[in-house]
Design a protein around this motif. Sequence first.
Motif, short mmCIF file in Angstrom:
data_model
loop_
_atom_site.label_atom_id
_atom_site.label_comp_id
_atom_site.label_asym_id
_atom_site.label_seq_id
_atom_site.Cartn_x
_atom_site.Cartn_y
_atom_site.Cartn_z
N MET A 1 26.31 3.49 50.03
CA MET A 1 27.75 3.37 50.28
C MET A 1 27.98 2.51 51.52
O MET A 1 27.28 2.65 52.51
N SER A 2 28.98 1.69 51.42
CA SER A 2 29.30 0.84 52.56
C SER A 2 30.47 1.43 53.34
O SER A 2 31.08 2.42 52.95
N TYR A 3 30.76 0.78 54.42
CA TYR A 3 31.88 1.22 55.24
C TYR A 3 33.22 1.00 54.55
O TYR A 3 34.22 1.61 54.91
N PHE A 4 33.23 0.12 53.57
CA PHE A 4 34.47 -0.14 52.84
C PHE A 4 34.99 1.10 52.13
O PHE A 4 36.19 1.28 51.95
N VAL A 5 34.09 1.96 51.71
CA VAL A 5 34.49 3.19 51.02
C VAL A 5 35.29 4.08 51.96
O VAL A 5 36.33 4.63 51.58
N TYR A 6 34.83 4.21 53.19
CA TYR A 6 35.56 5.02 54.16
C TYR A 6 36.91 4.41 54.50
O TYR A 6 37.91 5.13 54.64
N ILE A 7 36.96 3.11 54.60
CA ILE A 7 38.23 2.42 54.87
C ILE A 7 39.19 2.63 53.70
O ILE A 7 40.39 2.86 53.88
N ALA A 8 38.65 2.57 52.48
CA ALA A 8 39.49 2.75 51.29
C ALA A 8 40.09 4.15 51.24
O ALA A 8 41.29 4.31 50.99
N TRP A 9 39.29 5.16 51.48
CA TRP A 9 39.82 6.54 51.43
C TRP A 9 40.79 6.80 52.57
O TRP A 9 41.74 7.58 52.42
N PHE A 10 40.58 6.16 53.72
CA PHE A 10 41.56 6.29 54.80
C PHE A 10 42.88 5.64 54.40
O PHE A 10 43.96 6.18 54.68
N GLY A 11 42.83 4.50 53.72
CA GLY A 11 44.06 3.84 53.24
C GLY A 11 44.80 4.70 52.23
O GLY A 11 46.02 4.76 52.23
N VAL A 12 44.06 5.38 51.35
CA VAL A 12 44.69 6.28 50.39
C VAL A 12 45.35 7.44 51.12
O VAL A 12 46.47 7.85 50.78
N TYR B 1 33.28 2.63 42.91
CA TYR B 1 32.45 2.58 41.71
C TYR B 1 32.10 1.18 41.20
O TYR B 1 31.16 1.04 40.43
N ALA B 2 32.85 0.17 41.55
CA ALA B 2 32.58 -1.17 41.03
C ALA B 2 31.74 -1.95 42.05
O ALA B 2 32.19 -2.24 43.15
N GLU B 3 30.53 -2.27 41.66
CA GLU B 3 29.64 -3.04 42.53
C GLU B 3 30.18 -4.46 42.70
O GLU B 3 30.48 -5.14 41.73
N GLY B 4 30.32 -4.89 43.92
CA GLY B 4 30.76 -6.25 44.20
C GLY B 4 32.26 -6.46 44.17
O GLY B 4 32.71 -7.59 44.36
N TRP B 5 33.04 -5.43 43.91
CA TRP B 5 34.49 -5.56 43.84
C TRP B 5 35.17 -4.83 45.00
O TRP B 5 36.32 -4.43 44.89
N ASP B 6 34.45 -4.67 46.09
CA ASP B 6 34.98 -3.92 47.23
C ASP B 6 36.27 -4.51 47.77
O ASP B 6 37.23 -3.79 48.04
N LEU B 7 36.27 -5.83 47.93
CA LEU B 7 37.44 -6.46 48.53
C LEU B 7 38.67 -6.40 47.62
O LEU B 7 39.80 -6.33 48.12
N LEU B 8 38.47 -6.41 46.31
CA LEU B 8 39.60 -6.26 45.40
C LEU B 8 40.22 -4.87 45.55
O LEU B 8 41.45 -4.73 45.59
N GLY B 9 39.39 -3.84 45.65
CA GLY B 9 39.90 -2.49 45.85
C GLY B 9 40.66 -2.35 47.15
O GLY B 9 41.74 -1.75 47.20
N LEU B 10 40.13 -2.93 48.22
CA LEU B 10 40.83 -2.88 49.51
C LEU B 10 42.13 -3.67 49.46
O LEU B 10 43.13 -3.29 50.08
N ALA B 11 42.15 -4.77 48.71
CA ALA B 11 43.38 -5.56 48.57
C ALA B 11 44.45 -4.76 47.83
O ALA B 11 45.64 -4.83 48.16
N LEU B 12 44.05 -3.98 46.83
CA LEU B 12 45.02 -3.15 46.11
C LEU B 12 45.61 -2.07 47.02
O LEU B 12 46.81 -1.77 46.95
N ILE B 13 44.78 -1.50 47.87
CA ILE B 13 45.28 -0.50 48.82
C ILE B 13 46.24 -1.14 49.81
O ILE B 13 47.30 -0.58 50.12
N LEU B 14 45.88 -2.31 50.29
CA LEU B 14 46.77 -3.01 51.22
C LEU B 14 48.08 -3.39 50.54
O LEU B 14 49.15 -3.30 51.15
N LEU B 15 48.02 -3.78 49.27
CA LEU B 15 49.24 -4.09 48.51
C LEU B 15 50.12 -2.85 48.37
O LEU B 15 51.35 -2.92 48.52
#
Length: 110
Positions: A1-12, A57-71
């Motif tokens: 797991m990368s740090y992006f996962v923690y950032i994503a759940w904080f955004g949620v 869950y999507a390998e390599g799509w981390d930035l897309l997920g973070l972009a959706l949260i930011l949107l």
Amino acid sequence: MSYFVYIAWFGVAVTVFLWLRDLRIFYRTGLPSYRKAAYHGVPYTALALLGAFITVYAEGWDLLGLALILLALYLQDRVERENIWHGKSAVERFFGRAERRNVKGSQKRP
């Protein structure tokens, strides 16, 4: 797991918090703009959750997920609301403390 996962759940968590705060303010004041913001908070929270699941869950799509949260956070901020914070402290604004509406035949609560 990368740090992006923690950032994503904080955004949620932030998205859910803002949605519930708008819901609380609508319940206390009855203002239609906060009702609209509370209604719009449901799909924005779903969008943020979708972004978090893509990040996890999507390998390599981390930035897309973070972009959706930011949107979702951006769209949630775009809903127009009345200014009800006259002389309130930062903590009261953070938790959404608003004056209760005065219902006919009832006395004002402290």
